[in-house]
Design a protein around this motif. Structure first.
Motif, PDB file in Angstrom:
ATOM      1  N   LEU B  84     -49.787   3.628  29.915  1.00 33.49           N
ATOM      2  CA  LEU B  84     -51.013   2.989  30.406  1.00 33.49           C
ATOM      3  C   LEU B  84     -52.224   3.445  29.607  1.00 33.49           C
ATOM      4  CD1 LEU B  84     -50.605   3.269  34.278  1.00 33.49           C
ATOM      5  CD2 LEU B  84     -50.428   1.210  32.902  1.00 33.49           C
ATOM      6  N   LYS B  85     -52.215   4.703  29.238  1.00 36.12           N
ATOM      7  CA  LYS B  85     -53.323   5.255  28.443  1.00 36.12           C
ATOM      8  C   LYS B  85     -53.508   4.464  27.165  1.00 36.12           C
ATOM      9  CE  LYS B  85     -54.656   9.745  27.782  1.00 36.12           C
ATOM     10  NZ  LYS B  85     -55.706  10.246  28.650  1.00 36.12           N
ATOM     11  N   GLY B  86     -52.358   3.982  26.624  1.00 39.86           N
ATOM     12  CA  GLY B  86     -52.414   3.171  25.417  1.00 39.86           C
ATOM     13  C   GLY B  86     -52.900   1.755  25.696  1.00 39.86           C
ATOM     14  N   GLY B  87     -53.032   1.388  26.966  1.00 40.36           N
ATOM     15  CA  GLY B  87     -53.659   0.113  27.289  1.00 40.36           C
ATOM     16  C   GLY B  87     -52.721  -0.957  27.803  1.00 40.36           C
ATOM     17  N   GLN B 147     -58.711  -0.737  33.683  1.00 39.18           N
ATOM     18  CA  GLN B 147     -59.242  -1.133  34.985  1.00 39.18           C
ATOM     19  C   GLN B 147     -58.254  -2.031  35.747  1.00 39.18           C
ATOM     20  OE1 GLN B 147     -61.965   0.400  35.893  1.00 39.18           O
ATOM     21  NE2 GLN B 147     -61.806  -0.502  37.948  1.00 39.18           N
ATOM     22  N   SER B 148     -57.556  -2.913  35.010  1.00 39.30           N
ATOM     23  CA  SER B 148     -56.702  -3.904  35.677  1.00 39.30           C
ATOM     24  C   SER B 148     -55.552  -3.260  36.450  1.00 39.30           C
ATOM     25  CB  SER B 148     -56.129  -4.871  34.644  1.00 39.30           C
ATOM     26  OG  SER B 148     -55.380  -4.155  33.680  1.00 39.30           O
ATOM     27  N   PHE B 149     -55.143  -2.053  36.036  1.00 38.35           N
ATOM     28  CA  PHE B 149     -54.041  -1.375  36.706  1.00 38.35           C
ATOM     29  C   PHE B 149     -54.409  -0.987  38.137  1.00 38.35           C
ATOM     30  CE2 PHE B 149     -51.713   2.670  37.583  1.00 38.35           C
ATOM     31  CZ  PHE B 149     -50.460   2.110  37.708  1.00 38.35           C
ATOM     32  N   ARG B 150     -55.702  -0.845  38.378  1.00 37.75           N
ATOM     33  CA  ARG B 150     -56.137  -0.365  39.682  1.00 37.75           C
ATOM     34  C   ARG B 150     -55.887  -1.370  40.797  1.00 37.75           C
ATOM     35  NH1 ARG B 150     -60.526   3.598  40.323  1.00 37.75           N
ATOM     36  NH2 ARG B 150     -58.708   4.352  41.469  1.00 37.75           N
ATOM     37  N   VAL B 151     -55.666  -2.641  40.427  1.00 31.72           N
ATOM     38  CA  VAL B 151     -55.446  -3.691  41.427  1.00 31.72           C
ATOM     39  C   VAL B 151     -54.284  -3.332  42.358  1.00 31.72           C
ATOM     40  CG1 VAL B 151     -54.807  -6.116  41.749  1.00 31.72           C
ATOM     41  CG2 VAL B 151     -56.371  -5.454  39.915  1.00 31.72           C
ATOM     42  N   ILE B 152     -53.239  -2.732  41.792  1.00 33.32           N
ATOM     43  CA  ILE B 152     -52.042  -2.431  42.578  1.00 33.32           C
ATOM     44  C   ILE B 152     -52.355  -1.518  43.762  1.00 33.32           C
ATOM     45  CG2 ILE B 152     -49.743  -1.390  42.500  1.00 33.32           C
ATOM     46  CD1 ILE B 152     -49.745  -2.148  39.485  1.00 33.32           C
ATOM     47  N   GLY B 153     -53.146  -0.485  43.498  1.00 35.63           N
ATOM     48  CA  GLY B 153     -53.425   0.473  44.565  1.00 35.63           C
ATOM     49  C   GLY B 153     -54.648   0.113  45.388  1.00 35.63           C
ATOM     50  N   ARG B 154     -55.619  -0.538  44.716  1.00 34.35           N
ATOM     51  CA  ARG B 154     -56.916  -0.758  45.335  1.00 34.35           C
ATOM     52  C   ARG B 154     -57.132  -2.177  45.824  1.00 34.35           C
ATOM     53  NH1 ARG B 154     -59.693   3.815  44.435  1.00 34.35           N
ATOM     54  NH2 ARG B 154     -58.651   4.781  46.178  1.00 34.35           N
ATOM     55  N   VAL B 221     -41.315   2.277  42.134  1.00 32.91           N
ATOM     56  CA  VAL B 221     -42.325   1.352  42.666  1.00 32.91           C
ATOM     57  C   VAL B 221     -43.380   2.148  43.434  1.00 32.91           C
ATOM     58  CG1 VAL B 221     -42.760  -0.511  44.315  1.00 32.91           C
ATOM     59  CG2 VAL B 221     -40.738  -0.605  42.849  1.00 32.91           C
ATOM     60  N   SER B 222     -42.892   3.062  44.254  1.00 29.91           N
ATOM     61  CA  SER B 222     -43.790   3.889  45.037  1.00 29.91           C
ATOM     62  C   SER B 222     -44.700   4.711  44.115  1.00 29.91           C
ATOM     63  CB  SER B 222     -42.956   4.794  45.923  1.00 29.91           C
ATOM     64  OG  SER B 222     -43.761   5.639  46.656  1.00 29.91           O
ATOM     65  N   ALA B 223     -44.132   5.212  43.027  1.00 29.45           N
ATOM     66  CA  ALA B 223     -44.908   6.005  42.068  1.00 29.45           C
ATOM     67  C   ALA B 223     -45.996   5.150  41.417  1.00 29.45           C
ATOM     68  CB  ALA B 223     -43.983   6.591  41.001  1.00 29.45           C
ATOM     69  N   ILE B 224     -45.672   3.888  41.143  1.00 38.36           N
ATOM     70  CA  ILE B 224     -46.664   2.997  40.543  1.00 38.36           C
ATOM     71  C   ILE B 224     -47.846   2.832  41.501  1.00 38.36           C
ATOM     72  CG2 ILE B 224     -47.099   0.626  39.778  1.00 38.36           C
ATOM     73  CD1 ILE B 224     -44.064   0.526  39.005  1.00 38.36           C
ATOM     74  N   ILE B 225     -47.544   2.653  42.792  1.00 35.28           N
ATOM     75  CA  ILE B 225     -48.612   2.467  43.783  1.00 35.28           C
ATOM     76  C   ILE B 225     -49.519   3.700  43.838  1.00 35.28           C
ATOM     77  CG2 ILE B 225     -49.168   2.056  46.210  1.00 35.28           C
ATOM     78  CD1 ILE B 225     -46.429   0.679  46.497  1.00 35.28           C
ATOM     79  N   LEU B 226     -48.908   4.880  43.961  1.00 34.31           N
ATOM     80  CA  LEU B 226     -49.736   6.087  44.116  1.00 34.31           C
ATOM     81  C   LEU B 226     -50.537   6.383  42.850  1.00 34.31           C
ATOM     82  CD1 LEU B 226     -50.667   8.377  45.956  1.00 34.31           C
ATOM     83  CD2 LEU B 226     -48.868   9.790  45.013  1.00 34.31           C
ATOM     84  N   THR B 227     -49.921   6.176  41.678  1.00 33.04           N
ATOM     85  CA  THR B 227     -50.631   6.429  40.426  1.00 33.04           C
ATOM     86  C   THR B 227     -51.869   5.535  40.347  1.00 33.04           C
ATOM     87  OG1 THR B 227     -48.499   6.864  39.398  1.00 33.04           O
ATOM     88  CG2 THR B 227     -50.363   6.589  37.928  1.00 33.04           C
ATOM     89  N   SER B 228     -51.718   4.288  40.780  1.00 33.30           N
ATOM     90  CA  SER B 228     -52.848   3.370  40.749  1.00 33.30           C
ATOM     91  C   SER B 228     -53.907   3.763  41.778  1.00 33.30           C
ATOM     92  CB  SER B 228     -52.356   1.949  41.010  1.00 33.30           C
ATOM     93  OG  SER B 228     -53.438   1.094  41.254  1.00 33.30           O
TER      94      SER B 228
END
Lengths: 291, 308
Positions: B84-87, B147-154, B221-228
């Motif tokens: 993700l850091k790479g974009g 920024q777009s990754f934040r949609v999953i959690g937020r 999947v759960s890890a993706i949610i919390l990371t976001s």
């Protein structure tokens, strides 16, 4: 012929040990799962390189039982001195006593040992740090408002001391009330969850003191999501890189800086001093005496 | 007569009854508890543990156990975070799911083909997974995502948080699998009596592997949610999550002996754990007592179930 080879072999071995007679020091850390202790280790490694010391680093993974084993291993390796960053101040006593029995001097870093003989303890003053946080919040809020405290792992000395300092200082400001005190176990994910819950219970908080930056950063995410970042001030502890960034961005109000790198360096420096001179210089604060 | 029916139904789903009992209890004690915003909040928090517990449900019904879910969680989070850091958000998510699937497959293959107890295998992979995470991150958290990754959690849809939508979607999926598919049927059969299942021609090994892959993917999947949600991946992520997941499944009425359990029960088991956390925070109960309260609730729940 065989004998000659054996004699030469032993001689070479002897010369090698005499030439290579540098100090071997063990460093037992509570955990390398936390940037704070990784930085402390880096400070120790760099200083050891500079002084030409052999440094053996062991990681207890936050388990007192593993730390005892680690230290027993170091004793078996006949290190000259052991620097310990205890996982728990009480649980470490047996290990310190075993080192004492083996005549290996012990230095503690960050957290102290509640027993055994320790030649010097190197740490920042957690009580003072907690007081600094309370003072900062009181000044920013002009001595009036509602405050929440996020507590670290219950029972650890860091949680105890930071809380003690914070609450003692807070009592000096009658306008400030500590409306809640909840643990998030020094953990960022838990800081998020606990803060979300506290925002439900107390929508009108003015400030949050988190006993470490991980919890503070989690709390900030919760406050951001609630859209209250401009209303609630968050103060952390430790000054880890993420927190410093957050302060620069204007999200975290402040963080109390501990200097883990310096702590690691200092510990090795003091160890070296002790091994060379069999004594240690401990500066004692001066006191002004007036009639 | 009608009352008797209701009573019977209540006994079938003790977790649901327990959930409403605890909700009632906290509602009486705190006026901030029974609000829409607090419930949205609780469901969002529970989504993390519930998604892992859904996978654990199938594992436990099949007579197994998966102790490595927390480590799979951590490893997939940190590997994803570095991408993700790479974009690249899409690639990051795909890789996270892949890490989960590979770790799950490793568990399944060793358990099925190696004929080793699931407890031992996943205990080992739990340690290996955690170690790989530490090696990969050098103990440092990874932050700074697009920024777009934040949609999953937020993000929210119609006022419902995205994590909650993901949780319900996966709930429906696992519920469908366990009630209507061959995989579901065989999961109960293997847990009930493995030898009988094998003798009636069920390819036990293959289904076991699929079950552990599912468990691994759901952890990811759960890890993706919390990371976001946290906007950062931590090497300490997921420590102790295996116990939370097992607790949710058992609270939901499953038996650690296998062959019995429902994903509906698990959902309410996870909700009980979440609501206890939330309620105790809201009431400002001393941290020293909170663990005891949770432990007592688990004991009571399991004792009540024995009556039925």
């Amino acid at each position: 012929m065989k004998k000659a080879i054996l004699v030469i072999f032993v001689l070479v071995l002897l010369v090698a040990t005499v030439l290579g007679a540098k100090y071997k020091i063990g460093l037992s850390l509570s955990t390398l799962n936390n940037p704070f202790f990784v930085t402390l280790r880096d400070g120790a490694i760099d200083k050891a390189k500079e002084l030409g010391i052999d440094l053996i680093v062991v990681d207890a993974q936050d388990k007192p039982s593993k730390q005892l084993n680690d230290i027993e291993d170091l004793i078996q390796q006949r290190v000259d001195l052991i620097i310990i960053n205890p996982t728990d101040s009480d649980a470490i006593v047996t290990a310190v006593e075993e080192a004492n029995k083996a005549n290996i001097p012990v230095i503690t870093v960050d957290r102290a040992s509640n027993g055994g003989k320790v030649i010097v303890h190197i740490a920042s003053d957690n009580v003072l740090g907690g007081m600094m946080a309370a003072k900062f919040i009181a000044e920013k809020l002009n001595g009036k408002g509602k405050v929440v405290e996020l507590v670290g792992i219950p029972g650890t000395s860091a949680a105890r001391d930071r809380g003690l300092g914070f609450e003692t200082e807070l009592k000096k400001y009658p306008g400030l009330t500590l409306v809640a005190r909840q643990t998030a176990n020094f953990n960022r994910a838990e800081g998020l969850v606990v803060m979300e819950n506290l925002l439900e219970a107390y929508p009108d908080i003015d400030a949050v003191f988190a006993q470490n930056d991980e919890m503070a950063l989690g709390a900030i995410e919760a406050i951001k999501a609630a859209g209250k970042l401009d209303k609630i001030m968050v103060v952390g502890f430790d000054a880890i890189p993420d927190a410093i960034d957050s302060v620069k961005k204007g999200e975290m109000a402040a963080t109390i800086a501990q200097q883990p790198y310096l702590m690691g360096q200092k510990a090795v420096e003091k160890a070296f001093e002790y091994l060379k001179t069999q004594s240690i210089y401990i500066p004692v604060e001066l006191k002004l005496v007036i009639k | 007569m009608k009352w008797k029916n209701i009573l019977k139904k209540m006994k079938e789903y003790p977790a649901i009854v327990g959930f409403f009992g605890i909700v009632l209890f906290f509602s009486l004690l705190s006026d901030r508890f029974l609000t829409v915003s607090n419930f949205v909040n609780v469901f969002r928090q529970v989504s993390i543990q519930a998604v892992i517990a859904f996978g654990m449900t199938l594992v436990i019904i099949s007579g197994g156990i998966d102790l490595s879910v927390g480590s799979i969680f951590a490893l997939s989070a940190v590997v994803m975070a570095s991408i993700l850091k790479g974009g690249s958000v899409f690639l990051g998510i795909v890789v996270a799911l892949l890490v989960g699937a590979v770790m799950g497959a490793a568990n399944g293959i060793i358990i099925a083909k190696g004929r080793i107890q699931p407890f031992i295998v996943t205990l080992a992979t739990m340690a290996i997974g955690r170690s790989l995470t530490l090696v990969y991150t050098q103990g440092m958290p990874i932050t700074g995502f697009p920024q777009s990754f934040r949609v999953i959690g937020r993000g929210e849809m119609l006022g419902i948080p995205v994590p909650v939508i993901i949780m319900f979607g996966l709930f429906m999926l696992i519920w469908f699998i366990s009630t209507y598919t061959k995989l579901g049927l065989y999961t109960y059969a293997i847990g009930g009596n493995e030898t009988a299942a094998k003798l009636s021609g069920v390819k036990v090994d293959r289904y076991k592997i699929i079950i552990y892959v599912l468990s691994g993917v759901l952890s990811a999947v759960s890890a993706i949610i919390l990371t976001s949600r946290l906007n950062s991946a931590q090497p300490t992520f997921g420590t102790g999550y295996e116990l939370d997941a097992i607790a949710a499944v058992v609270l939901g009425g499953a038996s650690l002996a296998g062959g019995k359990g429902t994903v509906i029960g698990t959902l309410f088991g996870a909700l009980i754990m979440g609501i206890l956390n939330n309620g105790l925070n809201l009431l400002n109960v001393s941290p020293f007592y909170q663990q005891s309260v949770k432990g007592i609730v688990i004991l009571i729940a399991v004792l009540l179930e024995r009556e039925t």
